[in-house]
Design an enzyme around this catalytic site. Sequence first.
Site, PDB file in Angstrom:
ATOM      1  N   HIS A  66       0.860  -1.184   0.000  1.00 60.16           N
ATOM      2  CA  HIS A  66       0.000   0.000   0.000  1.00 60.16           C
ATOM      3  C   HIS A  66       0.899   1.238   0.000  1.00 60.16           C
ATOM      4  O   HIS A  66       1.937   1.259   0.671  1.00 60.16           O
ATOM      5  CB  HIS A  66      -0.888   0.058   1.263  1.00 60.16           C
ATOM      6  CG  HIS A  66      -2.164  -0.728   1.176  1.00 60.16           C
ATOM      7  ND1 HIS A  66      -2.672  -1.421   2.257  1.00 60.16           N
ATOM      8  CD2 HIS A  66      -3.042  -0.909   0.154  1.00 60.16           C
ATOM      9  CE1 HIS A  66      -3.813  -1.995   1.893  1.00 60.16           C
ATOM     10  NE2 HIS A  66      -4.064  -1.706   0.639  1.00 60.16           N
TER      11      HIS A  66
ATOM     12  N   CYS B  58      -2.675   3.068   8.985  1.00 57.82           N
ATOM     13  CA  CYS B  58      -3.659   2.091   8.475  1.00 57.82           C
ATOM     14  C   CYS B  58      -4.862   1.970   9.390  1.00 57.82           C
ATOM     15  O   CYS B  58      -5.957   1.629   8.953  1.00 57.82           O
ATOM     16  CB  CYS B  58      -3.052   0.700   8.377  1.00 57.82           C
ATOM     17  SG  CYS B  58      -1.537   0.543   7.471  1.00 57.82           S
TER      18      CYS B  58
HETATM   19  N1  ARG Z   1      -4.082  -6.993   6.624  1.00 62.45           N
HETATM   20  C1  ARG Z   1      -4.448  -5.802   5.930  1.00 62.45           C
HETATM   21  C2  ARG Z   1      -4.378  -6.055   4.429  1.00 62.45           C
HETATM   22  O1  ARG Z   1      -3.469  -6.711   3.993  1.00 62.45           O
HETATM   23  C3  ARG Z   1      -3.564  -4.659   6.314  1.00 62.45           C
HETATM   24  C4  ARG Z   1      -4.001  -3.357   5.733  1.00 62.45           C
HETATM   25  C5  ARG Z   1      -3.045  -2.245   6.005  1.00 62.45           C
HETATM   26  N2  ARG Z   1      -3.592  -1.005   5.587  1.00 62.45           N
HETATM   27  C6  ARG Z   1      -2.926  -0.002   5.043  1.00 62.45           C
HETATM   28  N3  ARG Z   1      -3.550   1.094   4.814  1.00 62.45           N
HETATM   29  N4  ARG Z   1      -1.667  -0.132   4.669  1.00 62.45           N
HETATM   30  O2  ARG Z   1      -5.210  -5.615   3.674  1.00 62.45           O
END
Ligand code: ARG
Length: 272
Positions: free
Chosen positions: A167, A261
């Site tokens: 991300h 997040c």
């Molecule tokens: N376990 C989640 C996923 O893989 C973590 C999300 C993390 N969010 C972020 N905005 N980086 O989707």
Amino acid sequence: MCPPEHFEVLYEINPWMHAEVAVDPERARAQWEALAQTLRDAGAEVETLAPQPGLPDIVFTANAGVVNGPPHWAPAAAPRFVPSRFRHPQRQAETPHYVAWFEAHGYEVLALPENLSHEGAGDALPFGGAYLSGYRFRSDAAAHVELSRLLGAPVHPVELTDPRFYHFDLTFCPLDQRRALAAPQAWDTYGRKVVAAAVPELFELDADETGTFCANSVVVGTTIVMPSCPPRVGRQLEAWGFDIAVVDVGEFLKAGGACRCLTLALDVVVPR
Ligand code: ARG
């Protein structure tokens, strides 16, 4: 934010997640409360979304969608919300809960076409009159034209290249009007140019610093709420006049997420 009532690592959709690793629910709750309190102490107001059984990652509200406030020429107009279309089926059932919250809070909810993935503010971060938006692992490049149309604002795509930083908010943290933390080694050559053209002062994180998830920080006024703060980063932030608050979110790192997040900024206004 969404309390971690049902948070655990049930599946593996990023390289940090290992389903055999147990989450300590009490510790997760305490870390989440400490994060919320630190944000409030810095001056933020925290709204919450009801947690949902079977949706462990709904705690990562950054991925709810993308927000844009009303235009300056119609300040009473409803703010807009474009809900995420998740890449992985494991998270797709979160979307109706986010949509319900934003509808109940007076937002105009505008949907992306069904065939495109985009994971909200995990990938699209406002900077200087536009959104910079990471794509490849979770969001599609083709989603950006649609996103731009729905938000009424420019969206500049940045290609992500390292699956560990799947991300954009793990690689980029806007600090103020001029400055940002950045991990250019997680972007392709063109993406680096896009960010360099948008941001006057970039502090470049090295590979080890990026691996601490220090870019996944929440900025409230002049306070930076961080999951960790490597020494070189701390010295620069202090030299720039920021206050640093480090909050241990170790339980959430097990799912590949950290401070930012776990939050979704609602006060985003990018001129339409
Ligand atoms: N376990 C989640 C996923 O893989 C973590 C999300 C993390 N969010 C972020 N905005 N980086 O989707």
